[in-house]
Motif scaffolding. Structure first.
Motif, PDB file in Angstrom:
ATOM      1  N   TRP A   1       0.827  -1.196   0.000  1.00  0.00           N
ATOM      2  CA  TRP A   1       0.000   0.000   0.000  1.00  0.00           C
ATOM      3  C   TRP A   1       0.868   1.256   0.000  1.00  0.00           C
ATOM      4  O   TRP A   1       2.043   1.215   0.336  1.00  0.00           O
ATOM      5  N   GLU A   2       0.244   2.354  -0.434  1.00  0.00           N
ATOM      6  CA  GLU A   2       0.877   3.663  -0.320  1.00  0.00           C
ATOM      7  C   GLU A   2       0.499   4.272   1.017  1.00  0.00           C
ATOM      8  O   GLU A   2      -0.663   4.250   1.421  1.00  0.00           O
ATOM      9  N   SER A   3       1.504   4.834   1.693  1.00  0.00           N
ATOM     10  CA  SER A   3       1.276   5.501   2.962  1.00  0.00           C
ATOM     11  C   SER A   3       1.637   6.975   2.817  1.00  0.00           C
ATOM     12  O   SER A   3       1.728   7.500   1.703  1.00  0.00           O
ATOM     13  N   ASP A   4       1.829   7.654   3.929  1.00  0.00           N
ATOM     14  CA  ASP A   4       2.179   9.073   3.898  1.00  0.00           C
ATOM     15  C   ASP A   4       3.670   9.227   3.599  1.00  0.00           C
ATOM     16  O   ASP A   4       4.504   8.613   4.283  1.00  0.00           O
ATOM     17  N   PRO A   5       4.040  10.051   2.624  1.00  0.00           N
ATOM     18  CA  PRO A   5       5.462  10.204   2.283  1.00  0.00           C
ATOM     19  C   PRO A   5       6.320  10.632   3.467  1.00  0.00           C
ATOM     20  O   PRO A   5       7.427  10.113   3.651  1.00  0.00           O
ATOM     21  N   ASP A   6       5.834  11.548   4.282  1.00  0.00           N
ATOM     22  CA  ASP A   6       6.630  12.027   5.416  1.00  0.00           C
ATOM     23  C   ASP A   6       6.865  10.926   6.439  1.00  0.00           C
ATOM     24  O   ASP A   6       7.935  10.868   7.067  1.00  0.00           O
ATOM     25  N   VAL A   7       5.879  10.050   6.616  1.00  0.00           N
ATOM     26  CA  VAL A   7       6.021   8.959   7.574  1.00  0.00           C
ATOM     27  C   VAL A   7       7.051   7.954   7.085  1.00  0.00           C
ATOM     28  O   VAL A   7       7.916   7.506   7.849  1.00  0.00           O
ATOM     29  N   VAL A   8       6.969   7.591   5.826  1.00  0.00           N
ATOM     30  CA  VAL A   8       7.930   6.634   5.275  1.00  0.00           C
ATOM     31  C   VAL A   8       9.346   7.200   5.352  1.00  0.00           C
ATOM     32  O   VAL A   8      10.290   6.502   5.743  1.00  0.00           O
ATOM     33  N   ALA A   9       9.510   8.469   5.015  1.00  0.00           N
ATOM     34  CA  ALA A   9      10.837   9.088   5.091  1.00  0.00           C
ATOM     35  C   ALA A   9      11.355   9.100   6.525  1.00  0.00           C
ATOM     36  O   ALA A   9      12.558   8.933   6.768  1.00  0.00           O
ATOM     37  N   ALA A  10      10.453   9.267   7.498  1.00  0.00           N
ATOM     38  CA  ALA A  10      10.862   9.390   8.897  1.00  0.00           C
ATOM     39  C   ALA A  10      11.423   8.108   9.479  1.00  0.00           C
ATOM     40  O   ALA A  10      12.177   8.152  10.463  1.00  0.00           O
ATOM     41  N   VAL A  11      11.059   6.939   8.922  1.00  0.00           N
ATOM     42  CA  VAL A  11      11.533   5.677   9.493  1.00  0.00           C
ATOM     43  C   VAL A  11      12.817   5.185   8.839  1.00  0.00           C
ATOM     44  O   VAL A  11      13.341   4.136   9.230  1.00  0.00           O
ATOM     45  N   LEU A  12      13.350   5.925   7.868  1.00  0.00           N
ATOM     46  CA  LEU A  12      14.544   5.484   7.142  1.00  0.00           C
ATOM     47  C   LEU A  12      15.810   6.078   7.760  1.00  0.00           C
ATOM     48  O   LEU A  12      16.037   7.288   7.681  1.00  0.00           O
ATOM     49  N   PRO A  13      16.660   5.243   8.353  1.00  0.00           N
ATOM     50  CA  PRO A  13      17.930   5.759   8.863  1.00  0.00           C
ATOM     51  C   PRO A  13      18.845   6.150   7.706  1.00  0.00           C
ATOM     52  O   PRO A  13      18.844   5.492   6.655  1.00  0.00           O
ATOM     53  N   PRO A  14      19.651   7.189   7.853  1.00  0.00           N
ATOM     54  CA  PRO A  14      20.627   7.493   6.817  1.00  0.00           C
ATOM     55  C   PRO A  14      21.679   6.384   6.752  1.00  0.00           C
ATOM     56  O   PRO A  14      21.972   5.757   7.771  1.00  0.00           O
ATOM     57  N   PRO A  15      22.164   6.081   5.549  1.00  0.00           N
ATOM     58  CA  PRO A  15      22.035   6.818   4.290  1.00  0.00           C
ATOM     59  C   PRO A  15      20.866   6.379   3.406  1.00  0.00           C
ATOM     60  O   PRO A  15      20.842   6.718   2.226  1.00  0.00           O
ATOM     61  N   LEU A  16      19.891   5.610   3.927  1.00  0.00           N
ATOM     62  CA  LEU A  16      18.747   5.223   3.108  1.00  0.00           C
ATOM     63  C   LEU A  16      17.880   6.440   2.822  1.00  0.00           C
ATOM     64  O   LEU A  16      17.741   7.340   3.653  1.00  0.00           O
TER      65      LEU A  16
ATOM     66  N   ARG B   1      -3.145   4.498   2.806  1.00  0.00           N
ATOM     67  CA  ARG B   1      -3.805   5.580   2.070  1.00  0.00           C
ATOM     68  C   ARG B   1      -4.393   5.059   0.757  1.00  0.00           C
ATOM     69  O   ARG B   1      -5.510   5.397   0.404  1.00  0.00           O
ATOM     70  N   THR B   2      -3.617   4.249   0.040  1.00  0.00           N
ATOM     71  CA  THR B   2      -4.097   3.627  -1.194  1.00  0.00           C
ATOM     72  C   THR B   2      -3.601   2.192  -1.217  1.00  0.00           C
ATOM     73  O   THR B   2      -2.389   1.956  -1.161  1.00  0.00           O
ATOM     74  N   LEU B   3      -4.520   1.237  -1.273  1.00  0.00           N
ATOM     75  CA  LEU B   3      -4.124  -0.166  -1.356  1.00  0.00           C
ATOM     76  C   LEU B   3      -3.699  -0.474  -2.786  1.00  0.00           C
ATOM     77  O   LEU B   3      -4.487  -0.296  -3.728  1.00  0.00           O
ATOM     78  N   VAL B   4      -2.466  -0.920  -2.967  1.00  0.00           N
ATOM     79  CA  VAL B   4      -1.944  -1.192  -4.306  1.00  0.00           C
ATOM     80  C   VAL B   4      -2.315  -2.593  -4.765  1.00  0.00           C
ATOM     81  O   VAL B   4      -2.858  -2.784  -5.856  1.00  0.00           O
ATOM     82  N   GLU B   5      -2.049  -3.597  -3.933  1.00  0.00           N
ATOM     83  CA  GLU B   5      -2.389  -4.968  -4.303  1.00  0.00           C
ATOM     84  C   GLU B   5      -2.293  -5.885  -3.101  1.00  0.00           C
ATOM     85  O   GLU B   5      -1.578  -5.607  -2.136  1.00  0.00           O
ATOM     86  N   ILE B   6      -3.022  -6.987  -3.181  1.00  0.00           N
ATOM     87  CA  ILE B   6      -2.868  -8.118  -2.267  1.00  0.00           C
ATOM     88  C   ILE B   6      -2.776  -9.368  -3.130  1.00  0.00           C
ATOM     89  O   ILE B   6      -3.613  -9.571  -4.016  1.00  0.00           O
ATOM     90  N   THR B   7      -1.769 -10.187  -2.870  1.00  0.00           N
ATOM     91  CA  THR B   7      -1.613 -11.432  -3.621  1.00  0.00           C
ATOM     92  C   THR B   7      -1.372 -12.588  -2.665  1.00  0.00           C
ATOM     93  O   THR B   7      -0.887 -12.408  -1.542  1.00  0.00           O
ATOM     94  N   LEU B   8      -1.716 -13.778  -3.152  1.00  0.00           N
ATOM     95  CA  LEU B   8      -1.414 -15.028  -2.462  1.00  0.00           C
ATOM     96  C   LEU B   8      -0.573 -15.861  -3.412  1.00  0.00           C
ATOM     97  O   LEU B   8      -0.972 -16.072  -4.565  1.00  0.00           O
ATOM     98  N   GLY B   9       0.600 -16.304  -2.952  1.00  0.00           N
ATOM     99  CA  GLY B   9       1.479 -17.005  -3.876  1.00  0.00           C
ATOM    100  C   GLY B   9       2.334 -18.057  -3.222  1.00  0.00           C
ATOM    101  O   GLY B   9       2.422 -18.146  -1.995  1.00  0.00           O
ATOM    102  N   GLU B  10       2.972 -18.858  -4.072  1.00  0.00           N
ATOM    103  CA  GLU B  10       3.950 -19.850  -3.657  1.00  0.00           C
ATOM    104  C   GLU B  10       5.274 -19.488  -4.316  1.00  0.00           C
ATOM    105  O   GLU B  10       5.348 -19.337  -5.544  1.00  0.00           O
ATOM    106  N   LYS B  11       6.321 -19.356  -3.489  1.00  0.00           N
ATOM    107  CA  LYS B  11       7.601 -18.906  -4.034  1.00  0.00           C
ATOM    108  C   LYS B  11       8.756 -19.515  -3.264  1.00  0.00           C
ATOM    109  O   LYS B  11       8.596 -20.041  -2.156  1.00  0.00           O
TER     110      LYS B  11
END
Length: 272
Positions: A36-51, A215-225
């Motif tokens: 899913w898509e979430s809030d850009p600021d939230v995703v950026a906030a959980v990334l330690p540098p240098p990510l 915020r926006t559900l992109v996809e849900i899948t069930l698979g064997e891998k």
């Protein structure tokens, strides 16, 4: 003298163990993946540098049962899309595992943020439910119904980012500067189905993925891998910059953030 099992192994025994590990058969898992898509600021906030964040603020929940002979495993992760040095991949925030065999190796070798937890993947006819739980809280739950088959994708290479480190003996920071690991997985899929449903995020003080709203559900899948993986250290990172994020890996943040007694000596990398 009888064999002392805690004694040193011979070079031949070490070589045999290494050779056996290199000839592992394909191990297949059955699992649900929700993106899913979430809030850009939230995703950026959980990334330690240098990510750094990618163009889309994506979050992925992967919930699987793994067909280990005689030792079935439940394995999951919640990760956010990230980029490092031109490479796009995923940065897992938490990786619940149902037994220590999977937990210890991943943490010690690759630096994976694994924790013991409960992993559920259930299917009754078309109805599917998958969940990750710890401390009695199913903090991620995916619910839905299989709505049709999907084309089986070609084998693909995927990258996860991990930070490998050792907490300092005196309780302050790290023993040495942490390293950033690129873990590359070669993934093969033999079955894939579309799931129509939703993702429920529940509040947990220990695993606060509810902070990454759908915020926006992109996809849900069930698979064997099946996948293999190889990791490599790409660079050492700033201990001071990484330290504020280490609570992601521990239920009790004091395991890494407590300072030593007054007058104690701080270890290298102990910046706070």
């Amino acid at each position: 003298m009888a064999r002392i099992r805690y004694g040193a192994r011979t070079e031949a025994e070490i070589a045999a163990a290494r050779a056996g590990a290199s000839r592992l058969p394909d191990i297949w898992s059955t699992g649900v993946v929700a993106v899913w898509e979430s809030d850009p600021d939230v995703v950026a906030a959980v990334l330690p540098p240098p990510l750094k964040p990618t163009a889309r603020p994506l979050v992925r929940a992967n919930i699987s049962t793994v067909d280990l002979p005689g030792y079935p495993l439940g394995a999951g992760s919640v990760a956010v899309a990230a980029e490092h040095d031109g490479v796009e991949g995923w940065y897992p925030l938490v990786m619940p595992m149902t037994h220590e065999r999977a937990l210890i190796g991943g943490r010690e070798v690759f630096g994976e943020p694994k924790k013991l937890g409960e992993v559920t993947v259930e299917r009754q006819g078309p109805v599917v439910r998958a969940a990750l739980a710890r401390h009695g809280i199913a903090f991620v739950e995916v619910r839905g119904a299989v709505s049709g088959p999907l084309p089986v994708p070609e084998p693909a290479r995927k990258t996860d980012f991990y930070f490998k480190f050792l907490p300092a003996v005196d309780g302050s920071g790290f023993e040495d500067d942490p390293v950033l690991v690129h873990c590359v997985r070669n993934e093969k899929v033999r079955k894939l189905e579309r799931v129509t449903g939703d993702v429920v995020l529940r509040e947990s003080m220990y695993d606060p993925v509810a902070d990454l709203p759908v915020r926006t559900l992109v996809e849900i899948t069930l698979g064997e891998k099946t996948t293999d993986q190889k990791g490599r250290v790409v660079e050492r990172v700033s201990a001071g910059a990484l330290l504020p994020y280490i609570h992601q890996r521990y239920d009790d943040a004091r395991q890494i953030l407590d300072g030593p007694p007054e007058g104690g000596v701080r270890r290298k990398g102990g910046a706070r």
